[in-house]
Each structure stands twice: as structure tokens, then as C-alpha cells.
Enzyme design. Structure first.
Site, PDB file in Angstrom:
ATOM      1  N   CYS A   1      56.663  -4.407  36.128  1.00 55.66           N
ATOM      2  CA  CYS A   1      55.964  -3.383  36.907  1.00 55.66           C
ATOM      3  C   CYS A   1      56.103  -2.005  36.245  1.00 55.66           C
ATOM      4  O   CYS A   1      57.226  -1.511  36.082  1.00 55.66           O
ATOM      5  CB  CYS A   1      56.510  -3.344  38.331  1.00 55.66           C
TER       6      CYS A   1
ATOM      7  N   CYS B   1      13.135  -5.041  21.497  1.00 53.94           N
ATOM      8  CA  CYS B   1      13.857  -3.844  21.951  1.00 53.94           C
ATOM      9  C   CYS B   1      14.432  -3.060  20.772  1.00 53.94           C
ATOM     10  O   CYS B   1      14.714  -1.869  20.882  1.00 53.94           O
ATOM     11  CB  CYS B   1      14.965  -4.211  22.926  1.00 53.94           C
TER      12      CYS B   1
ATOM     13  N   CYS C   1      24.645  -7.142  15.332  1.00 55.74           N
ATOM     14  CA  CYS C   1      23.291  -7.317  15.880  1.00 55.74           C
ATOM     15  C   CYS C   1      23.266  -8.403  16.953  1.00 55.74           C
ATOM     16  O   CYS C   1      22.651  -8.242  18.009  1.00 55.74           O
ATOM     17  CB  CYS C   1      22.299  -7.628  14.766  1.00 55.74           C
TER      18      CYS C   1
ATOM     19  N   ASN D   1      46.667  -0.262  40.139  1.00 57.78           N
ATOM     20  CA  ASN D   1      47.359  -0.095  41.411  1.00 57.78           C
ATOM     21  C   ASN D   1      48.627   0.712  41.208  1.00 57.78           C
ATOM     22  O   ASN D   1      49.221   0.720  40.132  1.00 57.78           O
ATOM     23  CB  ASN D   1      47.700  -1.461  42.025  1.00 57.78           C
TER      24      ASN D   1
ATOM     25  N   ASN E   1      60.725 -10.080  37.833  1.00 57.14           N
ATOM     26  CA  ASN E   1      59.714  -9.051  37.584  1.00 57.14           C
ATOM     27  C   ASN E   1      60.302  -7.968  36.686  1.00 57.14           C
ATOM     28  O   ASN E   1      60.953  -7.044  37.148  1.00 57.14           O
ATOM     29  CB  ASN E   1      59.235  -8.466  38.923  1.00 57.14           C
TER      30      ASN E   1
END
Lengths: 444, 446
Positions: A134, A344, A413, A73, A131
Site C-alpha cells: 500500500c 483517413c 501505422c 484510491n 500487505n
């Protein structure tokens, strides 16, 4: 049923699940719906300096057909006025006295911090979160991660907040540092009652290959954003663990970073967190996900015989060690359950090209080295004849064969095998004692 | 609508009955394709590749779709199978690549390889048509160029011709009909492939430098010896002949139609309708019989019944096709040997008399479709000295090289195998081309 309630440096919450300071905690109506859904606490989206937001502002990393493995964001802190936010916080706290309501703050000067803290505490909020994390927009103005990346500044502002605050002060840390202990220690020295981490990671989520504009686009341009979501969980777990085991940072931790379900939450709690904060998963699926988080964590604690979530807290920390302390004499080898194998042969290719050439398919001659374990890259140059590895027993012809003498127990594996429980890593018994690299070095 | 310069509006005629039968498996959009492609495990030495007669590298092309490299995916497909587009749509993938998918054994939905292959190849054809770029660029002709005549413009010849043209050789295809494509144009069930789709792919083959001469019946102006005189090699992609008959009373006359003749009318003939047909019987137990039965049911014929002489378990048609036919309302009467077509006073079909284990019965109907095989085109192949036929009338070839008893004559497709899939014909044509070029390279070196 286990007791999920917590006390995070004096902030009480009916469960450890909090909404992180972010769009899901943007306003009173949202927060009340979150509490109704079952969230124990909320960190209100950061209020403080006035901002204007851009459009668009979010981006996502999809992986292998799944949406939003990572998220970004470039939104700033709350773009609603401080007055409106404070009025709503007051109203919500009155209606939900038993839920934890922490308010995230971001301003610049000492006077601004003093004024804002006093006004926020007048709402009846349970605590404050500073904060310092940010990494976009606000940091260019000298706030957010700019503070979080400068331990001396972080410590000073934290000490201002502690000087003015009556409620507990959490400091939210940025992961955009070379060592999380630097800001962590500084915050604790500044008086922080608890630490919240991680904030988002500075990032570019992608580039639009048609317009050649990075994402998310704002017209014909973009900027770096804050990366979060499931893909960042390993980074957050490491940083939480590093703080949890360091004697200088023994304060309550609120874990953040890619927590999408109770299992993620339990991992953070086991690595030392008291509460956990969620954003991306709610932005993807809504507040309703908390029902499973509460129920799943509760069932897990019951199954493990733990009476409360506090019993889980930090239980994995002692096992998180430096590499030099690990046992060099421990060994595992891969075993394939032929009855589960679907043929597979992804394990074969992965081991051949990406690991140590220890898995073989019987249909083609194998040119790998078959003498004593020797993983030198020039094995092919040795005069060894091709070997046709034969199956023992009547198994599916496409089931690969593991040469246990060559297997170094790397897990690759088992990691690539699409079938649950088909390849297991089995411990090889040894009579050798525990011996670490550090032991060897100290012995000389 | 795609412009098809050779054939005018043949492909666009809305009056053709087949246009009423839509795709059974619609084209994936980008999101659907990527989501499905991401499911592929990307097996090593993958079983789906081994199950494909043209050995398309399926995991590789699927991973390219997942990364949005659609042109690369088409190249992976078409480098092995130039008719990868039609094969994507007509292949019985349930018994080939998809049937071999490891998910099947794991009791999970196998990867929809056919739909993914269509997604990639259809995008590649669209790219070609829009002039945005080539999937492959043919090597320029030069001193190395050889000339090859191909008889019949079905999948075997087209695959052979395309492989030759891509390497800078001259390939001239002689087709007796007015449309190229063989059964891809005239015989494939419309809900799998429409005429316009077949012609679209043939335009791509032509764009590689392949010449197709239509209305060129061998024997009229062009004989075996003139072909051998004027070309370095000849490829016989003759296909099969007219629908076989039962040889029973009342068979000849209105209301009884051969299966491939009927499908051809359905696909090509402007204004062809089923009239008042309401009770149809399809005789046969193979895939052509199943195709006809499904087409009739889908076109709204009220009652469609398949009549097969042996037990249902012995049918040569695919089980998945029978399942689909039944889900569309087709009935099956097995162990029923046709004895006679019962006709009314005006000669109209009234019933098919059959013998069942418990006696003879008459199955009321107003139309009968015979899908009991096709005759072999013995006459054409026999014109070439050294070309031998087996007891069934199939052209004998070396199974590796596809070379006949005549060193310069190769053959492939239905005229060799008696009637198999498009993908088998493509494999034959491609292998024949590779063998021709291998032989020429050896000649040049010596």
C-alpha cells in the site's frame, strides 16, 4: 471443457479468478455475493492496524471518451474492527468451503503479527497475504510499501509470518521500486510461499484546474494515491514476467494489475501466474464480469487444445528475452489492404511525423528521400525532386501507398489504423541467419 | 433572453408562429459534445474540410472540443466562417461535411459535425455576450483603413463586412428591410434556426465594428453612384426577390401565398396564424418547398401535400429532407403540372387542378403555397456601371475573386448563384473581402 481449478501453493480454488484485497472484498456479505457470482477466491480486504478513512477517496483517469482507464484510491486498510472481520471470515468460510479465502494482513510489530496471524488462522481461512504494497497513508506509518521498498525489512517480517503461520503465506509486492527482483528475492528468502503483484503505483491522478487542488479532493487538499486499473497492466505484466523467469523467485505468482477480462487474465497466466486478482474492473462493473472471464478463458483453452489452465501457465515466459538476444535479421513491412482502407490517412501522418516517412499519399508531391534507404533527418536538404507516388490499380484515391523499401517495420501505422485488419505487418523472407546484438558483441 | 438593442422585442415576441417549432437538433451538453468529439478519427487532409465551401478545419476544431478548449474550437471555425453559428444549424451537413466523413463509407454513423460546431460557436457567442472575452479582436482602424459599402444584410454581406472589420476596415451594410440577416432571419426553417438566433449572431458581427443601416433602400437617398463616390469598394449581397408565380388561372387572391413570403410571416409577424387551414398544397420540388411542407406539418395542418411537375427523382430538394418530410406526414404527388386554382363562390380556394400523365385531376385544398423560385433583383445590380447579369438575371462575377465587371464592385450569395446555401454565401463574402484587401495591399505597395 478445460479444467480451470488451481492449486496456489496449497490454496485450492475452483478457478484462477480472485478478488484482490480491496473495497470489493470488504465484508462478508460482499464476499458471499462474489462467490455466488462465480469468483474462485477472495483476498479479504486488509485487516490489522486501526485506521480512519477520509472523504473523498477515489479518482479516475478517463481517456478518449472512455471512463476509468486508470483508477486511484487513498483509502486505507479495513476501517472495520478486527473482531467483526474475523467473525465474518469464519462464517463465510463455513458456508463456502470450496472457495479460496485468503486474508490480507498489515500490522507493525512482531507481537502484533503473531497475534493477528493466530486469530486469522482460527477462522479457517485458507491462507495469508502480507500487505507490503500500500503506497499511501499506511506507508507513512512505517507499514505497507515502506516494508515493500526495503528488502531486508521485508525479508525479516516475512520470516516472522512464516514462523507463526500454518497456512500458506503470500507476500504482496509494491511496484514502487527500481527493480521488482529486489523485494521478490527478499520475500522468497524470507520463506514466502507465493508472491502477489502488483499493488498500486504511487500517483496523483490529476489536478482540478478550477480549484487547483490535486485529485481526489479532501476539502481543499489532496494526497498521493495508489494507481491501478487497465492502464497499469503493461507495468504489472513486466514485473510478473521478470519474477517468472528469474531462478531465484520460482514460487507461485498471483497476478494483479488492470485485469478486466479473460484475455488480460490469460496474458498474466501465460507470463507465469497461477491465480489472478481483480479489483478495478469489479469496482467499475460489478462481480458479474466473472461469468465472461470463466467462459472466455475456458473457450480459449479449448480452442488451443489445452486440457487445463495449468497448461497455459508460463507458456510465454521462454519468449520473454533480453533485448540483446533478439534477432537483428528479422524484418517485417506494412501492407495496406486497399479494400478495407477508409482513407483517413492517419497512417500517413503517423509515419510522416512519428516514424520514418515511408507512407505516401498520391495527391501531393512527396519530398522524402527516395534513394537507397537513408533515414537521415537532412534528407530534405538533398537535391531530390518531389515525387508523385501513383497508385497501382484502381484503388480509392485516398488509400496511402507504402514504400516497402523504406519501411522499417515499426508497427506504428498498423497501431493507429482504426480499421481491423486493414494494415498488416508481413514478414520479409530472408536467408540471413539468426543473429543478435549479443552474438555480434561476442564475435567482436 | 438576449438583449437586442437594434430591434427592440422583435426577437422575443412569443406571439410569432415560429416559436412553436422547437430545435430539431438540440444543443449538445458538454458530456455529449466531448463523447462525440472523441469519436472523430482526426483524418489527415480530411474529406470533411474539402466538402465545406468555407473549408473549416473540422478535425482541428473537433479535437479542441474533445480537450475542452471550446473557445479555441470556435476560433478555428469562425476564422474561416464568421457565421459558423448559423451555418452549424442551417447547413445541409448530410450532403457537405458529414456526408464526406470517412465513417460513412465504413458504414458507421458519421461524426455529427454540425452539432459539434453549434456547441463550440454557441459557447463562444455566450462568452461574448457575457463580456468574458472576445473570440477575435478587430485590428484598430488607422491609415490603412478603407471604406466598403455592402448592399443587403444577408450572410454574404455580413461575412464580407466582418472579414473587413476584423482587419480594421470600415464596413457599412445597407439593408432595405427593418431586420438584418437576410434569409437567416426571414427564411430559414424555424426548427433549424429561430429569428432570435440569427439576430444573436448578427450582434456579434456588429460588435466587430460593422455598421448596419436598416430601412436603407438603394435609390432613395443612396444611389449606386453615391456609394461608388463615397466608398472604396461596394459589395452586392442582394439576395433574391419576390416568390415566382405559376401564371395560372385563379392564382391571385386569398389562400395562395408565396413560400418565402409565408416563411417570413411565420418568423416575423406578430399574431400571424394559419387560421382554419387543414388541407395545404405546396407547389415545388426544391428545398424551400420541403421547408414549407415540413413547417405546415409541424404546425399541425392535417393534410400537407407537395405537388411537383416532374418525377420525384428529379427534385432538387435534398433526399434527407424529403425523408424527414415524409416521416412528418407530408405526401408527395409528382408528375403533376398545376393548371388552375379552383375557387368557390366567396373566392375561397377549393382545389388545385393539375395535369398528371393519366389525365387532369383536382386536388382539394384550402391553401396553396408556391415554392417555385424567386425573381431576380435585376434593377439594383444594373445601377452599377460595368456590372453584368447572365441570362437568368444572376450577377456575373469572376469565380475566384467575386469581382464584377466593375473593378470596385464585388458580389456574392444568392444574387450570384441563383439561390444556394448560407455557407456558399459566406464563402463568397469572405473571398470578396480577401480579394479587396489583396488589391489594396498591392496598391499601397506600388
Amino acid at each position: 471443457m478445460a479444467d480451470l481449478s488451481i492449486d496456489m501453493c496449497g490454496i485450492k480454488s475452483p478457478n484462477p479468478f480472485w478478488l484482490a484485497s480491496a473495497p470489493p472484498s470488504n465484508g462478508g456479505e460482499q464476499v458471499m455475493r462474489a462467490f455466488d457470482a462465480g469468483w474462485g477466491g477472495v483476498v479479504w480486504k486488509t485487516i490489522g492496524a486501526p485506521v480512519v478513512n477520509v472523504s473523498s477517496r477515489f479518482g479516475a483517469l478517463d481517456y478518449a471518451g472512455r471512463k476509468v482507464a486508470g483508477f486511484t484510491n487513498i483509502e486505507l486498510i479495513s476501517d472495520r474492527s478486527v473482531e467483526v472481520n474475523l467473525r465474518e471470515i469464519t462464517a463465510v468460510k463455513k458456508r463456502y468451503p470450496n472457495n479460496a479465502l485468503v486474508v490480507s494482513l498489515m500490522v507493525e510489530t512482531r507481537e502484533q503479527w503473531r497475534d493477528l496471524i493466530r486469530r486469522v488462522e482460527d477462522t479457517g481461512a485458507d491462507g495469508l497475504e502480507l500487505n507490503f504494497g500500500c503506497p499511501h497513508g499506511m506507508c507513512e506509518r512505517g507499514m505497507g510499501s515502506t516494508v515493500g521498498q526495503e528488502p531486508a525489512l521485508l525479508q525479516e517480517i516475512t520470516s516472522w509470518a512464516k514462523e507463526f503461520a500454518k497456512t500458506p503465506v503470500l507476500v504482496k509486492l509494491t511496484p514502487n521500486v527500481s527493480d521488482i527482483l529486489d523485494p521478490g528475492v527478499a520475500a522468497v528468502r524470507g520463506g514466502a510461499d507465493g508472491l502477489s503483484l502488483i499493488n498500486t503505483i504511487k500517483s496523483i491522478i490529476g489536478v482540478d484546474l478550477d480549484s487547483l487542488v490535486p485529485l481526489p479532493r479532501v476539502g481543499g487538499q489532496s494526497t498521493n494515491g495508489g494507481y491501478c486499473g487497465p492502464a497499469v497492466k503493461p507495468i504489472a505484466l513486466h514485473m510478473v514476467g521478470a519474477l517468472a523467469r528469474d531462478p531465484r523467485t520460482q514460487v507461485p505468482l498471483s497476478g494483479i494489475g488492470g485485469i478486466s477480462n479473460w484475455r488480460d487474465a490469460a496474458e498474466f497466466i501465460a507470463l507465469g501466474c497461477t491465480s489472478v486478482q481483480v479489483c478495478t474492473a469489479v469496482m467499475h462493473y460489478g462481480y458479474r464480469i466473472v461469468e465472461d472471464m470463466i467462459e472466455g478463458l475456458s473457450n480459449y483453452l479449448d480452442d488451443k487444445g489445452m486440457k487445463s489452465v495449468a497448461e497455459l501457465r508460463g507458456r510465454a515466459v521462454p519468449q520473454f528475452r533480453e533485448w540483446g538476444e533478439l534477432n537483428l535479421n528479422y524484418n517485417v513491412v506494412a501492407k495496406i489492404d486497399a479494400s478495407k482502407c477508409i482513407g483517413c490517412q492517419l497512417c500517413y501522418t503517423a509515419c510522416l511525423d512519428g516514424a520514418h516517412q515511408c507512407i505516401h499519399v498520391s495527391e501531393r508531391p512527396c519530398h522524402a528521400w527516395h534513394g537507397e534507404p537513408d533515414h537521415a533527418q537532412n534528407a530534405r536538404l538533398e537535391a531530390n525532386a518531389a515525387v508523385l507516388h501513383q497508385h497501382t490499380g484502381a484503388t480509392h484515391v485516398r488509400v496511402p501507398v507504402i514504400d516497402e523499401r523504406e519501411c522499417i517495420g515499426c508497427n506504428l501505422c498498423a497501431l493507429v489504423c482504426p480499421v481491423d485488419g486493414c494494415i498488416e505487418m508481413v514478414e520479409v523472407p530472408t536467408d540471413k541467419p539468426y543473429e543478435s546484438w549479443n552474438d555480434r558483441v561476442s564475435r567482436g | 433572453m438576449i438583449k437586442l438593442p437594434l430591434y427592440g422585442d422583435a426577437a422575443s415576441g412569443a406571439a410569432r408562429l415560429e416559436t412553436r417549432l422547437p430545435d430539431a437538433k438540440p444543443l449538445y451538453d458538454r458530456g455529449e459534445a466531448i463523447t462525440e468529439a472523441e469519436r472523430c478519427l482526426y483524418c489527415h487532409d480530411a474529406p470533411c474540410v474539402k466538402a465545406c465551401p468555407t473549408e473549416i478545419d473540422v478535425p482541428t476544431f473537433i479535437k479542441k472540443i474533445a480537450s475542452d478548449n471550446v473557445l479555441g474550437a470556435a476560433r478555428t471555425i469562425m476564422s474561416q466562417n464568421v457565421l459558423g453559428y448559423s451555418c452549424a444549424r442551417v447547413c445541409p451537413v448530410e450532403v457537405l461535411c458529414v456526408g464526406a466523413c470517412v465513417y460513412t463509407d465504413w458504414h458507421r454513423e458519421p461524426i455529427q459535425i454540425g452539432k459539434l460546431q453549434r456547441y463550440a460557436t454557441e459557447a463562444a457567442l455566450a462568452r461574448e455576450e457575457s463580456g468574458k472575452g472576445r473570440v477575435f479582436t478587430a485590428r484598430a482602424r488607422g491609415p490603412h483603413t478603407r471604406r466598403v459599402a455592402l448592399v443587403g444584410a444577408g450572410p454574404a454581406s455580413l461575412a464580407c463586412a466582418a472579414a473587413l472589420a476584423l482587419e480594421g476596415h470600415e464596413a457599412v451594410v445597407f439593408e432595405r428591410k427593418a431586420l438584418p440577416g437576410g434569409l437567416n432571419s426571414t427564411g430559414v426553417a424555424p426548427y433549424k434556426l429561430h429569428l432570435s438566433d440569427s439576430l444573436r449572431e448578427i450582434e456579434y458581427v456588429r460588435s466587430l465594428g460593422v455598421d448596419i443601416e436598416l430601412g436603407a433602400e438603394l435609390g432613395e437617398g443612396t444611389s449606386a453612384s453615391t456609394l461608388l463616390d463615397s466608398f472604396d469598394a461596394v459589395f452586392l449581397g442582394l439576395g433574391l426577390g419576390a416568390d415566382s408565380k405559376l401564371g395560372i388561372e385563379g392564382e391571385d387572391g386569398p389562400g395562395v401565398l408565396g413560400a418565402t413570403a409565408f416563411i417570413e410571416k411565420l418568423k416575423l409577424e406578430e399574431g400571424f396564424t394559419l387560421g382554419a387551414l387543414s388541407r395545404a398544397i405546396v407547389v415545388g420540388g426544391g428545398n424551400t418547398a420541403l421547408d414549407v411542407a415540413r413547417e405546415l406539418a409541424q404546425l399541425g395542418v392535417a393534410s400537407v401535400t407537395m405537388v411537383y411537375r416532374r418525377s420525384a427523382s428529379q427534385m432538387s430538394g435534398y433526399a434527407h429532407e424529403l425523408h424527414l418530410a415524409r416521416s412528418e406526414g407530408v405526401a408527395l404527388i409528382d408528375e403533376a403540372v398545376p393548371l388552375a386554382v379552383v375557387r368557390g363562390e366567396r373566392g375561397e380556394v377549393q382545389a388545385l387542378r393539375v395535369r398528371r400523365p393519366d389525365g387532369e385531376i383536382e386536388l382539394a385544398c384550402d391553401g396553396i403555397f408556391l415554392a417555385i423560385g424567386q425573381s431576380k433583383l435585376r434593377a439594383v445590380a444594373s445601377q452599377f456601371a460595368g456590372v453584368a447579369l447572365d441570362g437568368r438575371g444572376c450577377v456575373l462575377v469572376d469565380p475566384t475573386t467575386r469581382r464584377t465587371g466593375n473593378a470596385r464592385v464585388y458580389a456574392g450569395g444568392d444574387c450570384v448563384n441563383g439561390g444556394r446555401e448560407v455557407v456558399n454565401a459566406v464563402a463568397d463574402g469572405r473571398e470578396a473581402a480577401r480579394e479587396m484587401m489583396r488589391v489594396w495591399a498591392l496598391e499601397t505597395r506600388s
